[in-house]
Design a protein around this motif. Sequence first.
Motif, mmCIF file in Angstrom:
data_model
loop_
_atom_site.group_PDB
_atom_site.id
_atom_site.type_symbol
_atom_site.label_atom_id
_atom_site.label_comp_id
_atom_site.label_asym_id
_atom_site.label_seq_id
_atom_site.Cartn_x
_atom_site.Cartn_y
_atom_site.Cartn_z
ATOM 1 N N MET A 1 0.853 -1.207 -0.067
ATOM 2 C CA MET A 1 0.062 0.146 0.067
ATOM 3 C C MET A 1 0.800 1.345 0.043
ATOM 4 N N ASN A 2 0.529 2.208 -1.018
ATOM 5 C CA ASN A 2 1.346 3.509 -1.084
ATOM 6 C C ASN A 2 0.886 4.494 -0.009
ATOM 7 N N SER A 3 1.590 5.478 0.221
ATOM 8 C CA SER A 3 1.185 6.347 1.269
ATOM 9 C C SER A 3 -0.233 7.030 0.913
ATOM 10 N N ALA A 4 -0.500 7.156 -0.370
ATOM 11 C CA ALA A 4 -1.780 8.045 -0.748
ATOM 12 C C ALA A 4 -2.867 7.104 -0.105
ATOM 13 N N GLU A 5 -2.654 5.736 -0.514
ATOM 14 C CA GLU A 5 -3.555 4.693 -0.109
ATOM 15 C C GLU A 5 -3.682 4.525 1.617
ATOM 16 N N HIS A 6 -2.724 4.628 1.949
ATOM 17 C CA HIS A 6 -2.599 4.440 3.471
ATOM 18 C C HIS A 6 -3.383 5.517 4.154
ATOM 19 N N VAL A 7 -3.325 7.015 3.729
ATOM 20 C CA VAL A 7 -3.996 8.218 3.966
ATOM 21 C C VAL A 7 -5.197 8.025 3.949
ATOM 22 N N THR A 8 -5.861 7.548 2.693
ATOM 23 C CA THR A 8 -7.127 7.321 2.435
ATOM 24 C C THR A 8 -8.043 6.299 3.114
ATOM 25 N N THR A 9 -7.141 5.242 3.505
ATOM 26 C CA THR A 9 -7.712 3.862 4.398
ATOM 27 C C THR A 9 -7.763 4.346 5.690
ATOM 28 N N LEU B 1 1.622 15.643 0.937
ATOM 29 C CA LEU B 1 2.721 15.723 2.193
ATOM 30 C C LEU B 1 3.323 14.633 2.788
ATOM 31 N N VAL B 2 2.402 13.609 3.036
ATOM 32 C CA VAL B 2 2.783 12.436 3.516
ATOM 33 C C VAL B 2 3.778 11.706 2.523
ATOM 34 N N HIS B 3 3.428 11.635 1.628
ATOM 35 C CA HIS B 3 4.373 11.128 0.393
ATOM 36 C C HIS B 3 5.876 11.777 0.392
ATOM 37 N N GLU B 4 5.869 13.205 0.227
ATOM 38 C CA GLU B 4 7.022 13.929 0.232
ATOM 39 C C GLU B 4 7.793 13.471 1.545
ATOM 40 N N LYS B 5 7.265 13.547 2.856
ATOM 41 C CA LYS B 5 8.068 13.359 3.900
ATOM 42 C C LYS B 5 8.345 11.767 3.939
ATOM 43 N N SER B 6 7.470 10.734 3.261
ATOM 44 C CA SER B 6 7.957 9.471 3.265
ATOM 45 C C SER B 6 8.980 9.158 2.404
ATOM 46 N N ARG C 1 5.992 6.255 10.147
ATOM 47 C CA ARG C 1 7.332 6.819 10.574
ATOM 48 C C ARG C 1 7.879 7.878 9.880
ATOM 49 N N VAL C 2 6.788 9.021 9.592
ATOM 50 C CA VAL C 2 7.326 10.269 9.362
ATOM 51 C C VAL C 2 6.977 11.549 10.339
ATOM 52 N N ASP C 3 7.750 12.830 9.846
ATOM 53 C CA ASP C 3 7.710 13.727 10.862
ATOM 54 C C ASP C 3 6.734 14.703 10.133
ATOM 55 N N LEU C 4 5.386 14.886 10.512
ATOM 56 C CA LEU C 4 4.625 15.935 10.308
ATOM 57 C C LEU C 4 4.485 17.112 10.691
#
Length: 78
Positions: A1-9, A70-75, A50-53
Amino acid sequence: MNSAEHVTTLITRMYRLAPGSVRPEVPLHQLDIDSLALEELRLILEDELRVDLQDANLTSRSTVGELQALVHEKSALA
């Protein structure tokens, strides 16, 4: 699962939303995510991915897509 899918889920699960309602162009406030809920979401994303937001400039007027980007960029930086 990529970060965008993770956020959506995560949004779908946390706020018990229909999966189709969590689209990139939808502002978070339309999903009833206020500033307090956004802070909770930020903390969970930081923990799970494990990202710093901490320095993220997000508000309830930000869109799901902006949060995903943003999550993708930080990842990618991690």
